[in-house]
Design an enzyme around this catalytic site. Structure first.
Site, PDB file in Angstrom:
ATOM      1  N   GLY A  84       0.821  -1.205   0.000  1.00  0.00           N
ATOM      2  CA  GLY A  84       0.000   0.000   0.000  1.00  0.00           C
ATOM      3  C   GLY A  84       0.854   1.254   0.000  1.00  0.00           C
ATOM      4  O   GLY A  84       0.608   2.199  -0.762  1.00  0.00           O
ATOM      5  N   LYS A  85       1.861   1.287   0.873  1.00  0.00           N
ATOM      6  CA  LYS A  85       2.775   2.426   0.926  1.00  0.00           C
ATOM      7  C   LYS A  85       3.541   2.552  -0.396  1.00  0.00           C
ATOM      8  O   LYS A  85       3.737   3.658  -0.913  1.00  0.00           O
ATOM      9  CB  LYS A  85       3.753   2.254   2.087  1.00  0.00           C
ATOM     10  CG  LYS A  85       4.689   3.435   2.288  1.00  0.00           C
ATOM     11  CD  LYS A  85       5.735   3.148   3.367  1.00  0.00           C
ATOM     12  CE  LYS A  85       5.107   2.987   4.742  1.00  0.00           C
ATOM     13  NZ  LYS A  85       6.168   2.861   5.799  1.00  0.00           N
ATOM     14  N   ASP A 126      11.346   6.596   9.197  1.00  0.00           N
ATOM     15  CA  ASP A 126      11.113   6.140  10.562  1.00  0.00           C
ATOM     16  C   ASP A 126      10.157   7.135  11.198  1.00  0.00           C
ATOM     17  O   ASP A 126      10.321   8.351  11.060  1.00  0.00           O
ATOM     18  CB  ASP A 126      12.408   6.041  11.359  1.00  0.00           C
ATOM     19  CG  ASP A 126      12.223   5.220  12.631  1.00  0.00           C
ATOM     20  OD1 ASP A 126      11.434   4.256  12.600  1.00  0.00           O
ATOM     21  OD2 ASP A 126      12.853   5.532  13.659  1.00  0.00           O
ATOM     22  N   SER A 127       9.151   6.620  11.847  1.00  0.00           N
ATOM     23  CA  SER A 127       8.095   7.458  12.406  1.00  0.00           C
ATOM     24  C   SER A 127       7.749   6.992  13.805  1.00  0.00           C
ATOM     25  O   SER A 127       8.014   5.843  14.181  1.00  0.00           O
ATOM     26  CB  SER A 127       6.835   7.402  11.524  1.00  0.00           C
ATOM     27  OG  SER A 127       7.112   7.763  10.197  1.00  0.00           O
ATOM     28  N   PHE A 142      -4.179   3.243  12.525  1.00  0.00           N
ATOM     29  CA  PHE A 142      -3.479   2.164  13.217  1.00  0.00           C
ATOM     30  C   PHE A 142      -2.606   2.784  14.305  1.00  0.00           C
ATOM     31  O   PHE A 142      -2.564   4.008  14.478  1.00  0.00           O
ATOM     32  CB  PHE A 142      -2.615   1.368  12.227  1.00  0.00           C
ATOM     33  CG  PHE A 142      -1.599   2.204  11.502  1.00  0.00           C
ATOM     34  CD1 PHE A 142      -0.313   2.349  11.997  1.00  0.00           C
ATOM     35  CD2 PHE A 142      -1.932   2.863  10.330  1.00  0.00           C
ATOM     36  CE1 PHE A 142       0.622   3.134  11.342  1.00  0.00           C
ATOM     37  CE2 PHE A 142      -1.003   3.654   9.665  1.00  0.00           C
ATOM     38  CZ  PHE A 142       0.276   3.788  10.173  1.00  0.00           C
ATOM     39  N   TYR A 148      -1.173   4.461  17.353  1.00  0.00           N
ATOM     40  CA  TYR A 148      -1.708   5.336  18.392  1.00  0.00           C
ATOM     41  C   TYR A 148      -2.811   6.259  17.877  1.00  0.00           C
ATOM     42  O   TYR A 148      -3.253   7.161  18.600  1.00  0.00           O
ATOM     43  CB  TYR A 148      -0.574   6.187  18.989  1.00  0.00           C
ATOM     44  CG  TYR A 148       0.499   5.373  19.667  1.00  0.00           C
ATOM     45  CD1 TYR A 148       0.354   4.959  20.993  1.00  0.00           C
ATOM     46  CD2 TYR A 148       1.657   5.008  18.990  1.00  0.00           C
ATOM     47  CE1 TYR A 148       1.339   4.206  21.621  1.00  0.00           C
ATOM     48  CE2 TYR A 148       2.651   4.255  19.603  1.00  0.00           C
ATOM     49  CZ  TYR A 148       2.478   3.858  20.916  1.00  0.00           C
ATOM     50  OH  TYR A 148       3.452   3.107  21.543  1.00  0.00           O
TER      51      TYR A 148
END
Length: 324
Positions: free
Chosen positions: A135-136, A193-194, A277, A279
């Site tokens: 999807g990404k 990165d997240s 999704f 938090y």
């Protein structure tokens, strides 16, 4: 000083040229013929950074003969070591080890003929997304397709090892993955990165967002852990937080491109919403009173940390890619 006049003449082609104060083309023939010649002439002289070249076309039958004549003139007058090569109906102009100009006939050429049907997929710029999420990948494929770049993901490279995210910051993790995979594959690689940063917790869960409640924690377990940590924080203004994303593009032999973005809000007291999704059910967006999980996909993509970071990336990526 006598001005040099260059000439080529046979039964089918006749060209005259000299050097003056500006580039100029004249020819015998109708307007359509002139437009064809002038587009080619301007493209070639501009790409080769030539000024003052003046060409007159009396008769013309061969693009190869015309290009060869022009390059011979430039070699004799300017000392340029330019070479023309025929390849599957196109003309490639090079100097030393650099390809400078490609002339394609008006009717075009087949990609299979030009690249070779077995090797066509090996040509063109490729961006490898450091994810297995299709999807990404699809979203990035839409964006980079507009720049003429083919997008692949880690599913195309099943033998690549997993890169451990051992960094202490988002940039360290994104850079580690992008630069490691780029070295292993020789390709241009995009990694991200997240995570969530809660101010009263000193920026936690941060780079540990996905495993806040443990190495194999579920989203529900991570959310429960976060609510437990904030149980005694009764003042809503003290529950401020932001989602953060860092994107890194790495390529062999060049400095990596880094962009980042934040999405500010607050941590609610109970999960709300069925979308998203992580938090998202706890993250209150700004002062809207709605959680990220209550937003539609379109609303979230428009304002989220990842959406903002991608917009920044698309603004600066072309200049970075073209930088030598």
């Amino acid at each position: 000083m006598t001005k040099s006049i260059f000439e080529y003449k046979d039964d089918q082609d006749w060209y005259l040229a000299s050097f003056g104060s500006y580039n100029h083309l004249t020819c015998f023939g109708d307007d359509e013929a002139y437009e064809q010649y002038v587009d080619f002439f301007q493209g070639l002289t501009s790409t080769l950074d030539v000024s003052g070249f003046q060409l007159h076309v009396v008769k013309h039958s061969s693009d190869l003969r015309l290009v060869s004549f022009i390059l011979d003139c430039l070699k004799e007058e300017l000392g340029r070591d330019l070479v023309v090569t025929q390849h599957q109906g196109t003309l490639l102009v090079s100097e030393g080890d650099k390809l400078l100009y490609v002339h394609v006939p008006r009717e075009g050429v087949s990609l299979d003929d030009f690249f070779g049907s077995d090797n066509k997929s090996d040509f063109g710029d490729v961006l490898l997304i450091a994810t297995r999420n299709e999807g990404k990948t699809k979203e990035f494929r839409k964006l980079f397709g507009k720049l003429g770049i083919k997008v692949e993901n880690l599913n195309d490279y099943p033998d690549l090892p997993e890169v451990a995210e051992t960094g202490m910051t988002f940039e360290e993790n994104a850079r580690l993955k992008a630069e490691t995979i780029s070295k292993l594959t020789g390709k241009m690689v995009l990694s991200d990165d997240s995570g969530l940063q809660v101010d009263v917790l000193g920026g936690l869960p941060g780079v540990w967002s996905a495993r806040f409640a443990g190495p194999e924690a579920t989203d529900a377990e991570n959310n429960a852990k976060l609510l437990h940590e904030l149980a005694m924080v009764l003042d809503d203004s003290k529950r401020s937080a932001q989602f953060h994303t860092t994107l890194v593009v790495a390529a062999p032999g060049r400095d990596s491109l880094v962009v980042d973005a934040d999405w500010k809000g607050y941590i609610g007291r109970e999960p709300k919403g069925d979308n998203g999704f992580g938090y998202d059910p706890l993250f209150l967006v700004g002062n809207t009173g709605r959680t990220a999980a209550e937003l539609s996909t379109e609303e979230k993509n428009e304002q989220s940390h990842r959406g903002q970071a991608v917009k920044k990336l698309m603004e600066v990526f072309p200049a970075w890619q073209n930088k030598q």
